[in-house]
Design a protein around this motif. Structure first.
Motif, PDB file in Angstrom:
ATOM      1  N   THR A 100       0.859  -1.202  -0.128  1.00  0.00           N
ATOM      2  CA  THR A 100       0.091   0.001  -0.153  1.00  0.00           C
ATOM      3  C   THR A 100       0.870   1.254  -0.047  1.00  0.00           C
ATOM      4  N   ALA A 101       0.817   2.215  -0.890  1.00  0.00           N
ATOM      5  CA  ALA A 101       1.455   3.366  -1.078  1.00  0.00           C
ATOM      6  C   ALA A 101       0.948   4.352   0.149  1.00  0.00           C
ATOM      7  N   VAL A 102       2.181   4.999   0.561  1.00  0.00           N
ATOM      8  CA  VAL A 102       1.957   6.019   1.557  1.00  0.00           C
ATOM      9  C   VAL A 102       2.866   7.297   1.240  1.00  0.00           C
ATOM     10  N   GLU A 103       2.231   8.382   1.001  1.00  0.00           N
ATOM     11  CA  GLU A 103       3.138   9.452   0.592  1.00  0.00           C
ATOM     12  C   GLU A 103       3.696  10.114   1.750  1.00  0.00           C
ATOM     13  N   LEU A 104       5.206  10.806   1.316  1.00  0.00           N
ATOM     14  CA  LEU A 104       5.817  11.057   2.350  1.00  0.00           C
ATOM     15  C   LEU A 104       6.221  12.713   1.977  1.00  0.00           C
ATOM     16  N   ASP A 105       6.573  13.327   3.190  1.00  0.00           N
ATOM     17  CA  ASP A 105       6.791  14.757   3.104  1.00  0.00           C
ATOM     18  C   ASP A 105       8.086  14.918   2.699  1.00  0.00           C
ATOM     19  N   VAL A 106       9.055  14.117   2.632  1.00  0.00           N
ATOM     20  CA  VAL A 106      10.502  14.031   2.004  1.00  0.00           C
ATOM     21  C   VAL A 106      11.035  12.778   1.937  1.00  0.00           C
ATOM     22  N   ALA A 107      11.555  12.593   0.684  1.00  0.00           N
ATOM     23  CA  ALA A 107      12.019  11.350   0.341  1.00  0.00           C
ATOM     24  C   ALA A 107      13.463  10.870   0.781  1.00  0.00           C
ATOM     25  N   ALA A 108      13.708   9.806   0.700  1.00  0.00           N
ATOM     26  CA  ALA A 108      14.973   9.135   1.109  1.00  0.00           C
ATOM     27  C   ALA A 108      16.103   9.525   0.084  1.00  0.00           C
ATOM     28  N   LYS A 109      17.099   9.741   0.536  1.00  0.00           N
ATOM     29  CA  LYS A 109      18.437  10.277  -0.224  1.00  0.00           C
ATOM     30  C   LYS A 109      19.795   9.851   0.215  1.00  0.00           C
ATOM     31  N   ILE A 110      20.580  10.208  -0.690  1.00  0.00           N
ATOM     32  CA  ILE A 110      21.868   9.761  -0.363  1.00  0.00           C
ATOM     33  C   ILE A 110      22.586  10.934  -0.144  1.00  0.00           C
ATOM     34  N   ILE A 111      23.498  11.029   1.250  1.00  0.00           N
ATOM     35  CA  ILE A 111      24.226  12.250   1.640  1.00  0.00           C
ATOM     36  C   ILE A 111      25.656  11.424   2.304  1.00  0.00           C
ATOM     37  N   ASP A 112      26.803  11.922   1.703  1.00  0.00           N
ATOM     38  CA  ASP A 112      27.982  11.558   2.216  1.00  0.00           C
ATOM     39  C   ASP A 112      28.267   9.792   1.828  1.00  0.00           C
ATOM     40  N   GLU A 113      27.676   9.247   0.928  1.00  0.00           N
ATOM     41  CA  GLU A 113      27.788   8.139   0.438  1.00  0.00           C
ATOM     42  C   GLU A 113      26.826   7.170   1.453  1.00  0.00           C
ATOM     43  N   ARG A 114      26.018   7.729   2.056  1.00  0.00           N
ATOM     44  CA  ARG A 114      25.043   6.973   2.868  1.00  0.00           C
ATOM     45  C   ARG A 114      23.525   7.225   2.882  1.00  0.00           C
ATOM     46  N   THR A 115      22.737   6.059   2.981  1.00  0.00           N
ATOM     47  CA  THR A 115      21.435   6.476   2.555  1.00  0.00           C
ATOM     48  C   THR A 115      20.536   6.990   3.736  1.00  0.00           C
ATOM     49  N   LEU A 116      19.957   8.125   3.641  1.00  0.00           N
ATOM     50  CA  LEU A 116      19.136   8.680   4.798  1.00  0.00           C
ATOM     51  C   LEU A 116      17.850   8.443   4.613  1.00  0.00           C
ATOM     52  N   VAL A 117      16.889   7.921   5.403  1.00  0.00           N
ATOM     53  CA  VAL A 117      15.548   7.833   5.466  1.00  0.00           C
ATOM     54  C   VAL A 117      14.728   8.661   6.302  1.00  0.00           C
ATOM     55  N   PRO A 118      13.312   8.932   6.094  1.00  0.00           N
ATOM     56  CA  PRO A 118      12.611   9.652   7.152  1.00  0.00           C
ATOM     57  C   PRO A 118      12.338   8.775   8.357  1.00  0.00           C
ATOM     58  N   VAL A 119      12.685   9.229   9.513  1.00  0.00           N
ATOM     59  CA  VAL A 119      12.723   8.365  10.560  1.00  0.00           C
ATOM     60  C   VAL A 119      11.210   8.079  11.064  1.00  0.00           C
ATOM     61  N   ARG A 120      10.384   9.014  10.938  1.00  0.00           N
ATOM     62  CA  ARG A 120       9.073   9.088  11.438  1.00  0.00           C
ATOM     63  C   ARG A 120       8.145   7.955  10.788  1.00  0.00           C
ATOM     64  N   ALA A 121       8.501   8.295   9.367  1.00  0.00           N
ATOM     65  CA  ALA A 121       7.589   7.230   8.521  1.00  0.00           C
ATOM     66  C   ALA A 121       7.932   5.926   8.535  1.00  0.00           C
ATOM     67  N   ILE A 122       9.412   5.515   8.558  1.00  0.00           N
ATOM     68  CA  ILE A 122       9.904   4.367   8.720  1.00  0.00           C
ATOM     69  C   ILE A 122       9.517   3.619  10.142  1.00  0.00           C
ATOM     70  N   SER A 123       9.668   4.387  11.089  1.00  0.00           N
ATOM     71  CA  SER A 123       9.183   3.853  12.375  1.00  0.00           C
ATOM     72  C   SER A 123       7.794   3.808  12.591  1.00  0.00           C
ATOM     73  N   GLU A 124       7.084   4.488  12.201  1.00  0.00           N
ATOM     74  CA  GLU A 124       5.626   4.368  12.307  1.00  0.00           C
ATOM     75  C   GLU A 124       5.039   3.137  11.272  1.00  0.00           C
ATOM     76  N   SER A 125       5.700   2.826  10.422  1.00  0.00           N
ATOM     77  CA  SER A 125       5.489   1.924   9.350  1.00  0.00           C
ATOM     78  C   SER A 125       5.529   0.413  10.089  1.00  0.00           C
ATOM     79  N   PHE A 126       6.397   0.349  11.108  1.00  0.00           N
ATOM     80  CA  PHE A 126       6.648  -0.824  11.842  1.00  0.00           C
ATOM     81  C   PHE A 126       5.704  -0.635  13.122  1.00  0.00           C
TER      82      PHE A 126
END
Length: 388
Positions: A100-126
Motif C-alpha cells: 500500500t502506497a504511503v506519501e512522504l513529506d520528504v524522500a529518502a536520499k544519499i548524503i556522504d555516500e550513506r542512505t538517509l530515510v525519514p525516521v518517522r515514516a519508517i518507524s511508524e510503518s513498523f
C-alpha cells in the motif's frame, strides 16, 4: 572454521588510501535518536529537511529489528519485520507498506555516500511510536509491544467413566530427554535463521567490542596467547546466539517442556538448533586468531566466511599495546558502493567510518585492513584518539 596465529604483520606508511578520513565533529545541535531508551550511533549525522528528520537507513532498520535487502537496479530498500514489509526508493516520495502506497513529506536520499530515510515514516510503518523532544533535539522512538496471545478457552470436562483413559498428548509439545539437546520445530528454526543478520550485526557492533573495552587490561595478553583470542570470539558467539535461540523458544507457538535442571550449559543445549539455523560458529567464521607485530602491537583478527549483505562485516580487528588501551576496527560493506570496503572504528561512545579502499582479493584485502589498523593505532599510541 579454524584458529589462526597471524604471521608477522607488515606495517607500511600511511598512503593515499587514508586521505578520505573525515572525523565527525561533535556539536550540541546534533539530532539525537533514541529507540526504547537507547541512543543510536551514526557515522553520518541525522538532518532535518522540510521539517522531517532523516537518519542513516542501516542504523534505524537494525534498531527497529527489521531485516533489510537492497535492489541496486531500482535503488530500493526492502525491510521485513514480522508480517510487515516496507519498501522505500531513493528520491521517491512514496513508501510502500505491505504493497500500500504511503506519501512522504520528504524522500529518502544519499548524503556522504550513506542512505538517509525519514525516521518517522519508517518507524511508524513498523507500528512504533515516535515523539520529538524540541528542548534536547531528540527523536524518541518506542517499539510496538506485541501483546501475548490470549489463553485458549478450556474445553468442557467430560464426566468420569469407570474405564481408565490414556493421558492426552499434543503434537505441539516437545519433551527432550534429560540432558539432551533441544530440538526446535522447523518453523522455529526458520525464525531463528531469519534473525541471522541482526544476531550477527549485534555481535560485530556491540557484543565483541563491549567485551574488548570491559576487559581492556587483559586484551594484550589474551591476544598474544595461542588460541586466546579465538576462544574469546567463539565463546562469546555461542552465548550470544544461544540467547536468541532461547528467545525464539519462549515466543514460539509450540509448547516446549524443558527442565532447567537438564541444562548444564546453555550453548550446548542449543548447539543443534544453531547448526540447523546456520548460525553456529562453524557456519559463520572462517578463522580467528592473534599475534604481535614488530612494533609491539598485539593484533586480534576475526574473518567471516561471507560478507554479502548490508549488515555484515568481512573482518573484525583489535589492536592493543602492552600499556595502551585497545581499539576495535571493522571492515564493512556499504549498500551504495559494492566496489569498496569501508574501514570503520567502534568506540565506547559510538562508531564511524574512517576510510575506504577498493576490493581486490581476500589476501590483499586482509593485509590492507591490518596495515591501516596498525598504522592508525601506532600513530596515535601516545596521543588521544580523534573523534570519528
Amino acid at each position: 572454521m579454524r584458529n589462526i596465529k597471524l604471521k608477522k604483520i607488515i606495517v607500511t606508511g600511511l598512503t593515499a588510501v587514508m586521505l578520505s578520513t573525515s572525523p565527525a565533529a561533535l556539536a550540541d545541535d546534533i539530532i539525537k535518536v533514541y529507540v526504547d531508551g537507547e541512543q543510536l550511533s551514526f557515522d553520518v549525522d541525522p538532518i532535518i529537511e522540510n521539517e522531517r528528520t532523516l537518519v542513516p537507513m542501516r542504523a534505524i532498520f537494525e534498531a527497529l529489528g527489521a531485516e533489510v535487502t537492497w535492489d541496486q537496479d531500482t535503488r530500493t530498500a526492502s525491510a521485513v519485520k514480522g508480517k510487515d514489509t516496507v519498501d522505500i526508493t531513493i528520491d521517491s516520495n512514496i513508501l510502500y507498506k505491505n504493497g500500500t502506497a504511503v506519501e512522504l513529506d520528504v524522500a529518502a536520499k544519499i548524503i556522504d555516500e550513506r542512505t538517509l530515510v525519514p525516521v518517522r515514516a519508517i518507524s511508524e510503518s513498523f507500528n512504533a511510536d515516535v515523539q520529538w523532544e524540541d528542548e534536547t533535539r531528540s527523536v524518541i522512538i518506542t517499539n510496538a509491544v506485541q501483546k501475548p496471545a490470549a489463553a485458549p478457552t478450556p474445553e468442557p470436562t467430560s464426566a468420569p467413566t469407570s474405564e481408565p483413559t490414556a493421558a492426552p498428548t499434543t503434537e505441539a509439545t516437545e519433551q527432550p530427554a534429560a540432558g539432551a539437546k533441544i530440538q526446535l520445530t522447523e518453523n522455529d528454526i526458520k525464525e531463528l535463521n531469519r534473525q541471522k543478520e541482526i544476531i550477527r550485526y549485534e555481535f560485530e557492533q556491540r557484543v565483541l567490542p563491549d567485551y574488548v573495552f570491559e576487559n581492556s587490561d587483559s586484551m594484550y595478553s589474551a591476544i598474544k596467547k595461542i588460541g586466546g583470542f579465538s576462544d574469546i570470539v567463539y565463546g562469546l558467539w555461542d552465548k550470544h546466539a544461544a540467547k536468541y535461540a532461547m528467545r525464539v523458544l519462549l515466543e514460539s507457538e509450540t509448547v516446549y517442556e524443558i527442565s532447567m535442571a537438564d541444562i548444564t550449559e546453555v550453548t550446548d543445549y542449543f548447539s543443534d538448533a544453531l547448526e540447523a539455523a546456520e548460525i553456529d560458529k562453524e557456519s559463520l567464521f572462517e578463522a580467528a586468531g592473534g599475534s604481535e607485530n614488530e612494533n609491539g602491537t598485539a593484533v586480534g583478527i576475526v574473518i567471516f566466511c561471507e560478507a554479502d549483505s548490508l549488515v555484515q562485516c568481512k573482518y573484525l580487528g583489535v589492536a592493543v599495546s602492552k600499556t595502551g588501551e585497545p581499539r576495535y576496527f571493522t571492515l564493512e560493506n556499504d549498500i551504495m558502493d559494492t566496489d569498496n570496503w569501508y574501514f570503520c572504528e567502534v568506540k565506547k561512545e559510538g562508531r564511524g567510518t574512517i576510510t575506504k579502499f577498493e576490493k581486490r582479493n581476500d589476501d590483499d584485502d586482509l593485509m590492507t585492513f591490518m596495515n591501516i589498523m596498525c598504522n592508525i593505532y601506532e600513530s596515535n599510541r601516545t596521543n588521544s584518539s580523534p573523534s570519528i
